[in-house]
Design an enzyme around this catalytic site. Sequence first.
Site, PDB file in Angstrom:
ATOM      1  CB  VAL A 171      -9.263   0.845  -4.783  1.00 54.37           C
ATOM      2  CG1 VAL A 171     -10.544   0.025  -4.805  1.00 54.37           C
ATOM      3  CG2 VAL A 171      -8.361   0.383  -3.646  1.00 54.37           C
ATOM      4  CE  LYS A 172      -2.237  -3.737  -7.662  1.00 56.69           C
ATOM      5  NZ  LYS A 172      -1.104  -4.236  -8.437  1.00 56.69           N
TER       6      LYS A 172
END
Length: 267
Positions: A171-172
């Site tokens: 996840v960013k």
Amino acid sequence: MDWGMKNRLARIIKPEDGRAVMLAVDHGYFLGPTSGLEEPRKTIAPLLPYADSIMLTRGVLRTSVDPNANVPVVLRVSGGTSILKELSNEDITVSIEDAVRLNVSAMALSIFVGSEFEKQTLVSLAKLVDEGERCGIPVLAVTAVGKDMARDARYLGLSCRIAAELGAHVVKTYYCDDFDKVVESCPIPVIIAGGKKTPEIEALELAFNAVQGGAVGVDMGRNIFQSDSPVGMIRAVRAIVHDKISVAEASKIYESTKGTKARRAAG
Ligand code: R5P
């Protein structure tokens, strides 16, 4: 996790140190010709030697990146809206067949938790994870934030956790106060975006604090390609992430690269 999935993830997050430097140049997918990215090929080419991977759309990949460069690709596969409209109204814009054909190492899609099209983007993430699992391609979820939305640990923690629960592999998100809490409650690797252009020293502090807080690395764009020394900045960020150097040491790398350029121009 099967061999192909693990192998692709290892091209994004380096197994030697568990860290990642991703160069983000996908901004045009909703912003058009973003400052610094007007001619993507010219911006991208000098930065590639310092990026572990590059995040971009298939249009820029095909037109502006040499296939012989052998850089791992994180392909943006969500979009369908522009800065002029409701940003959360995104869908999947690339077929899994094309992602395979382009030999990508991961696919990236934005989720807009709390916004008008929240459900649409979350269901798209789940569908993309199903496709990715079928073909051994990891999915990076981008926790997009609307103009007026908070970027605090509570909200970003919610978004990251939902991304992980729906099956994303990475996840960013954004750096925030109490960032370690976001990382602790998220069972998948977290990468931070750079955000809007800030003074170089602040962008280096952001990268340093993020990895100190548990991020596996950065996916940085504007603070690299809008810098007066893009190569200096990516080298400095890279040294923070992989060589674990201080902000002061990293700043010297940036300054010395900038100086070299200035001296050449003067000469
Ligand atoms: C934004 O939607 C894009 O995914 C960018 O790749 C991301 O925000 C990272 O770029 P920047 O460091 O410029 O924020």
